[in-house]
Motif scaffolding. Structure first.
Motif, PDB file in Angstrom:
ATOM      1  N   PHE A  23       0.821  -1.216   0.000  1.00  0.00           N
ATOM      2  CA  PHE A  23       0.000   0.000   0.000  1.00  0.00           C
ATOM      3  C   PHE A  23       0.852   1.261   0.000  1.00  0.00           C
ATOM      4  O   PHE A  23       0.545   2.221  -0.692  1.00  0.00           O
ATOM      5  N   SER A  24       1.945   1.252   0.770  1.00  0.00           N
ATOM      6  CA  SER A  24       2.706   2.498   0.828  1.00  0.00           C
ATOM      7  C   SER A  24       3.484   2.707  -0.475  1.00  0.00           C
ATOM      8  O   SER A  24       3.615   3.832  -0.939  1.00  0.00           O
ATOM      9  N   PHE A  25       3.932   1.607  -1.086  1.00  0.00           N
ATOM     10  CA  PHE A  25       4.616   1.742  -2.378  1.00  0.00           C
ATOM     11  C   PHE A  25       3.662   2.313  -3.424  1.00  0.00           C
ATOM     12  O   PHE A  25       3.979   3.279  -4.112  1.00  0.00           O
ATOM     13  N   VAL A  26       2.472   1.711  -3.515  1.00  0.00           N
ATOM     14  CA  VAL A  26       1.526   2.151  -4.539  1.00  0.00           C
ATOM     15  C   VAL A  26       1.104   3.601  -4.293  1.00  0.00           C
ATOM     16  O   VAL A  26       1.030   4.389  -5.235  1.00  0.00           O
ATOM     17  N   SER A  27       0.870   3.976  -3.036  1.00  0.00           N
ATOM     18  CA  SER A  27       0.394   5.343  -2.833  1.00  0.00           C
ATOM     19  C   SER A  27       1.502   6.356  -3.103  1.00  0.00           C
ATOM     20  O   SER A  27       1.234   7.435  -3.618  1.00  0.00           O
ATOM     21  N   SER A  28       2.750   5.997  -2.819  1.00  0.00           N
ATOM     22  CA  SER A  28       3.835   6.915  -3.172  1.00  0.00           C
ATOM     23  C   SER A  28       4.012   6.982  -4.695  1.00  0.00           C
ATOM     24  O   SER A  28       4.201   8.043  -5.270  1.00  0.00           O
ATOM     25  N   TRP A  29       3.922   5.842  -5.339  1.00  0.00           N
ATOM     26  CA  TRP A  29       4.044   5.755  -6.798  1.00  0.00           C
ATOM     27  C   TRP A  29       2.968   6.601  -7.483  1.00  0.00           C
ATOM     28  O   TRP A  29       3.202   7.232  -8.502  1.00  0.00           O
ATOM     29  N   ASN A  30       1.772   6.604  -6.917  1.00  0.00           N
ATOM     30  CA  ASN A  30       0.640   7.313  -7.524  1.00  0.00           C
ATOM     31  C   ASN A  30       0.554   8.783  -7.128  1.00  0.00           C
ATOM     32  O   ASN A  30      -0.272   9.512  -7.656  1.00  0.00           O
ATOM     33  N   ASN A  31       1.396   9.204  -6.180  1.00  0.00           N
ATOM     34  CA  ASN A  31       1.313  10.578  -5.686  1.00  0.00           C
ATOM     35  C   ASN A  31       1.581  11.588  -6.802  1.00  0.00           C
ATOM     36  O   ASN A  31       2.572  11.509  -7.503  1.00  0.00           O
ATOM     37  N   PHE A  32       0.674  12.532  -6.933  1.00  0.00           N
ATOM     38  CA  PHE A  32       0.781  13.504  -8.027  1.00  0.00           C
ATOM     39  C   PHE A  32       1.004  14.919  -7.500  1.00  0.00           C
ATOM     40  O   PHE A  32       1.876  15.639  -7.969  1.00  0.00           O
ATOM     41  N   LEU A  33       0.233  15.308  -6.469  1.00  0.00           N
ATOM     42  CA  LEU A  33       0.243  16.705  -6.026  1.00  0.00           C
ATOM     43  C   LEU A  33       1.597  17.165  -5.476  1.00  0.00           C
ATOM     44  O   LEU A  33       2.124  18.195  -5.898  1.00  0.00           O
ATOM     45  N   MET A  34       2.166  16.410  -4.538  1.00  0.00           N
ATOM     46  CA  MET A  34       3.402  16.889  -3.909  1.00  0.00           C
ATOM     47  C   MET A  34       4.562  16.999  -4.906  1.00  0.00           C
ATOM     48  O   MET A  34       5.245  18.019  -4.936  1.00  0.00           O
ATOM     49  N   PRO A  35       4.818  15.960  -5.744  1.00  0.00           N
ATOM     50  CA  PRO A  35       5.871  16.143  -6.752  1.00  0.00           C
ATOM     51  C   PRO A  35       5.586  17.328  -7.676  1.00  0.00           C
ATOM     52  O   PRO A  35       6.492  18.079  -8.043  1.00  0.00           O
ATOM     53  N   LEU A  36       4.309  17.517  -8.018  1.00  0.00           N
ATOM     54  CA  LEU A  36       3.937  18.623  -8.907  1.00  0.00           C
ATOM     55  C   LEU A  36       4.328  19.966  -8.290  1.00  0.00           C
ATOM     56  O   LEU A  36       4.781  20.886  -8.973  1.00  0.00           O
ATOM     57  N   VAL A  37       4.150  20.074  -6.977  1.00  0.00           N
ATOM     58  CA  VAL A  37       4.455  21.320  -6.280  1.00  0.00           C
ATOM     59  C   VAL A  37       5.968  21.518  -6.138  1.00  0.00           C
ATOM     60  O   VAL A  37       6.482  22.617  -6.297  1.00  0.00           O
ATOM     61  N   LEU A  38       6.690  20.440  -5.874  1.00  0.00           N
ATOM     62  CA  LEU A  38       8.105  20.572  -5.499  1.00  0.00           C
ATOM     63  C   LEU A  38       9.089  20.434  -6.657  1.00  0.00           C
ATOM     64  O   LEU A  38      10.209  20.908  -6.569  1.00  0.00           O
ATOM     65  N   ILE A  39       8.687  19.732  -7.710  1.00  0.00           N
ATOM     66  CA  ILE A  39       9.630  19.426  -8.798  1.00  0.00           C
ATOM     67  C   ILE A  39       9.238  20.192 -10.052  1.00  0.00           C
ATOM     68  O   ILE A  39       8.065  20.145 -10.452  1.00  0.00           O
ATOM     69  N   ASN A  40      10.153  20.911 -10.664  1.00  0.00           N
ATOM     70  CA  ASN A  40       9.819  21.477 -11.969  1.00  0.00           C
ATOM     71  C   ASN A  40      10.848  21.205 -13.058  1.00  0.00           C
ATOM     72  O   ASN A  40      10.659  21.617 -14.197  1.00  0.00           O
ATOM     73  N   GLU A  41      11.911  20.488 -12.734  1.00  0.00           N
ATOM     74  CA  GLU A  41      12.852  20.096 -13.800  1.00  0.00           C
ATOM     75  C   GLU A  41      12.337  18.813 -14.441  1.00  0.00           C
ATOM     76  O   GLU A  41      12.098  17.819 -13.760  1.00  0.00           O
ATOM     77  N   GLN A  42      12.222  18.868 -15.776  1.00  0.00           N
ATOM     78  CA  GLN A  42      11.521  17.773 -16.446  1.00  0.00           C
ATOM     79  C   GLN A  42      12.211  16.413 -16.311  1.00  0.00           C
ATOM     80  O   GLN A  42      11.555  15.384 -16.289  1.00  0.00           O
ATOM     81  N   ASP A  43      13.550  16.413 -16.208  1.00  0.00           N
ATOM     82  CA  ASP A  43      14.222  15.109 -16.088  1.00  0.00           C
ATOM     83  C   ASP A  43      14.003  14.487 -14.711  1.00  0.00           C
ATOM     84  O   ASP A  43      14.352  13.335 -14.493  1.00  0.00           O
ATOM     85  N   LYS A  44      13.415  15.269 -13.782  1.00  0.00           N
ATOM     86  CA  LYS A  44      13.130  14.709 -12.456  1.00  0.00           C
ATOM     87  C   LYS A  44      11.670  14.328 -12.294  1.00  0.00           C
ATOM     88  O   LYS A  44      11.251  13.908 -11.223  1.00  0.00           O
TER      89      LYS A  44
END
Lengths: 313, 280
Positions: B204-225
């Protein structure tokens, strides 16, 4: 001999008690990482967000000054925010009511001995499947399936003569809302079914048997035994679904980005856009977050109250 | 009596038909997307097909030429999901053990607090979290996506419930008599005891981290990341307006790993959902 033994065992308990006292202190060491990380990455950012909701922080500024409750006044006179708040609740209601009804029926069938259905494990697995897939991907799947003019669904409806001309679902307020609610429904009814079923299966079997011996019908058993005993778990489903529903973000953002006419703009898409797009009104976004926090806490308190009631019963 | 049986049989038939419809609804969207990923844009515009086309190679080439770097998406998501899962499992077990095995001041308070935290959506602290990470120079870093996994209230709750069913104080006490330290007891006795619970929570924790969209969207803006869910945004841009096949292939690539995981582990996942619900 006997005396010696008692002295020995006395000493043993003494030693034991002493070691008991000391090793219990390890609890603090074991709990430390959780609470440190929680304070640093969770509590502090939450308090900071609350602070920011009372400031004028915006754009790329790093300095801010306090402005009292101005942001909240602005927020509650902001038509888009109010619309986002209503949309969030409308979308939740539209998906939750059919979801809980269907999940109840499915859980009832799955657990019904008289029906004795085969392959319930298989069906549970299939019904839960959409839940595991990335919501961002699911949004894209439905975006492409319902696309205009030549998306698969439009072509199917044309082929069977349901439509005369392709329909642009994402320009229709009702169409888009229905699609978003359907996706939520489709992703979550399996989970709700499994949780309710687990609740039904944990009810003492002898209650059902007694009712059956008394000649009660399936419906009567369901109404008079299953439903009342399932109340706490139904409430749990309701509240977790509502708290989850308050945060709906991925689907509306990637499906239509809130369009048409802001009809699927939600609390979280509003907060995100305020904070990270356009003029970056971090203060307004923070105020929005505080409203979300307050709503969530109110519902959390409801849960605790219902759990207490459960204990009394 | 005979009549009853007949009614039950008829009811069963109708229920199975209904199940069939729901099964169809669960599978068909994925099926269409997977099939379209192998068909050409012309074929896709002509109609639906449930069979694979022969355009996979072309769609793949187009997708890769347009900067949809699926491999870096897989790698990035895998790094974040696996590291945060390891942290969640280890520290949640540690916290749960601390709350179960020891007597100390504030125990009830700490447990109620963790219970309470389950109900607070982490998203409410998003703005403050972003500002704080930006001050620390941690934007475009994976640290803020991984480290917070150490404090996972719902996993602690599940592990505590699980531990209460398998923990026996006598075993720990006899290890203590043999001179084992508290960490040694945790590592050599408790963690192995928790294995089945860890497996469930791990998925469950792997899948929910894998599916997480909002936090990476907020924190990451370099496309290769970009993580895998973030790549989905790219498929909506004008680049794919005419290349339907490639767009469907892009979506397919994002769902295939999860479909495979689910095919292999669905038994544990369904079991975990049941257990979580009753105990929650």
């Amino acid at each position: 001999m006997l005396k010696e033994e008692t002295i020995l065992s006395k000493e043993k308990t003494k030693r034991k008690r002493k070691s008991l006292e000391s090793y219990n202190n390890y609890a603090y060491i074991f709990l430390l990482p959780f609470f440190l990380v929680f304070l640093f990455f969770n509590l502090y950012p939450t308090l900071y967000t609350i602070l920011l909701s009372f400031t004028d922080l915006g754009g790329w500024d790093t300095e801010f000054k306090l402005v009292g409750i101005q942001n909240f006044i602005n927020l509650f006179s902001n038509a888009l925010f109010l619309k986002s708040l209503t949309n969030t609740l409308v979308l939740w209601t539209m998906n939750f009511i059919p979801q809980i009804v269907l999940a109840m029926i499915l859980a009832f069938w799955f657990s019904n001995r008289r029906l004795n259905l085969k392959g319930t494990g298989f069906f549970k697995t299939i019904f839960y499947l959409p839940n595991i897939i990335t919501a961002a991907s699911v949004a894209l799947i439905f975006y492409s399936l319902f696309s205009y003019p030549a998306g698969p669904l439009n072509m199917l409806l044309l082929k069977f003569g349901v439509l005369d001309a392709p329909f642009d679902f994402f320009r229709s307020v009702m169409g888009t809302r229905l699609i978003v609610s359907f996706i939520q429904f489709w992703m979550w009814y399996g989970q709700t079914t499994i949780v309710l079923l687990a609740g039904i299966l944990s009810i003492d079997e002898s209650l059902f048997e007694a009712a059956r011996i008394d000649g009660a019908s399936d419906m009567a058993v369901f109404k008079n035994i299953t439903m009342p005993l399932l109340k706490p778990i139904t409430l749990y489903v309701l509240i977790t679904s509502l708290i989850g529903g308050l945060q709906i973000f991925d689907i509306p953002l990637l499906l239509t980005n809130g369009a048409p006419n802001n009809s699927v703009e939600t609390l979280m898409t509003f907060i995100y856009k305020q904070a990270f797009q356009g003029s970056r009104s971090l203060n307004i976004a923070s105020a929005g977050s505080v409203v979300l926090l307050v709503i969530s806490i109110v519902f959390s308190l409801c849960i605790f109250r219902s759990f207490k009631e459960k204990k009394v019963n | 009596m005979k009549n009853d049986k007949l009614i039950a049989k008829r009811q069963r038939m109708l229920i199975y038909i209904f199940f069939g419809i729901l099964t169809f609804l669960s599978i068909i969207p994925f099926w269409i997307v997977l099939a379209n990923g192998t068909r050409s844009s012309e074929q896709i515009q002509q109609g639906i097909s449930l069979f694979a086309g022969s355009n996979l190679k072309y769609n793949w080439d187009v997708l890769m030429n347009k900067g949809f770097d699926i491999f870096s998406g897989y790698t990035n998501s895998f790094i974040i999901a696996s590291l945060s899962t390891i942290l969640t499992l280890y520290f949640s077990s540690l916290t749960a053990y601390g709350l179960t095995a020891y007597k100390f001041k504030g125990k009830t308070f700490m447990f109620s607090m963790i219970m309470f935290l389950i109900l607070i959506p982490p998203q409410v602290s998003m703005v403050g979290f972003y500002q704080f990470m930006s001050k620390l120079g941690l934007l475009n870093s994976y640290i803020p996506l991984i480290l917070p996994a150490i404090a996972a209230p719902s996993t602690v709750f599940f592990m505590k419930q699980y531990l209460e069913t398998v923990y026996q104080k006598e075993i720990a006490d006899s290890a203590r008599m043999d001179g084992a330290g508290e960490f040694k007891i945790f590592h050599t006795i408790i963690l192995p005891l928790l294995k089945p619970g860890l497996a469930t929570m791990g998925i469950f924790s792997f899948v929910s981290s894998w599916n997480n969209f909002l936090m990476p969207l907020v924190l990451i803006n370099e496309q290769d990341k970009y993580t895998l869910p973030m790549l989905m945004q790219l498929l909506k841009t004008d680049t794919y307006r005419t290349e339907y096949g490639s767009m469907y292939l892009g979506i397919s690539l994002s769902i295939v790993p999860l479909l495979l995981i689910y095919l292999l582990l669905s038994r544990y996942i369904i079991g975990g959902v049941s257990a979580g619900g009753v105990k929650g």
